[in-house]
Design a protein around this motif. Structure first.
Motif, PDB file in Angstrom:
ATOM      1  N   TYR A 112      35.530 -56.120  53.269  1.00 12.74           N
ATOM      2  CA  TYR A 112      36.291 -57.201  52.620  1.00 12.74           C
ATOM      3  C   TYR A 112      37.738 -56.773  52.361  1.00 12.74           C
ATOM      4  CZ  TYR A 112      32.220 -60.195  51.861  1.00 12.74           C
ATOM      5  OH  TYR A 112      31.140 -61.011  52.037  1.00 12.74           O
ATOM      6  N   ARG A 165      40.958 -58.684  54.266  1.00  9.10           N
ATOM      7  CA  ARG A 165      42.076 -59.324  53.548  1.00  9.10           C
ATOM      8  C   ARG A 165      43.415 -58.866  54.125  1.00  9.10           C
ATOM      9  NH1 ARG A 165      44.536 -63.392  51.671  1.00  9.10           N
ATOM     10  NH2 ARG A 165      45.630 -63.115  49.728  1.00  9.10           N
ATOM     11  N   PHE A 217      43.659 -55.499  45.471  1.00  8.13           N
ATOM     12  CA  PHE A 217      42.940 -55.825  46.707  1.00  8.13           C
ATOM     13  C   PHE A 217      41.533 -55.233  46.671  1.00  8.13           C
ATOM     14  CE2 PHE A 217      47.160 -56.406  48.856  1.00  8.13           C
ATOM     15  CZ  PHE A 217      46.962 -57.725  49.213  1.00  8.13           C
TER      16      PHE A 217
END
Length: 93
Positions: free
Chosen positions: A20, A24, A73
């Motif tokens: 993930y 991103r 993040f």
């Protein structure tokens, strides 16, 4: 100051969180990225008590990524993994 998520992750969970995290970056870069850029931005550095990176070891030191955006993040990636999975698989011997 933003801090990394304190969750303990298994090896499989960490794999999916990293997926993930990288997904991103790939999205933000318009479908391409250089992995070395992500790794260097995520590399922890020692900062002095004034928040300056001076390369010297003296006084109170704080270790943090050079790019504090990487912390958010990562935390977002942990949240996405927890919400969307996949669920860890039970491995058989």
């Amino acid at each position: 100051m933003i801090e990394f998520s304190k969750e303990q992750l298994s090896a499989e969970e960490a794999f999916w969180v990293m997926w993930y995290f990288l997904d991103r970056h790939y999205e933000l870069a318009g479908g391409e990225f250089d992995l070395s850029d992500i790794l260097s931005a995520s590399q922890p550095f020692e900062f002095d008590d004034n928040g300056h990176f001076d390369g010297e070891v003296k006084g109170q030191r704080r270790v943090a990524p050079a790019d504090s955006g990487m912390i958010s993040f990562w935390n977002d990636a942990v949240k996405k993994y927890r919400e969307f999975g996949p669920k860890p698989t039970q491995l058989k011997k």
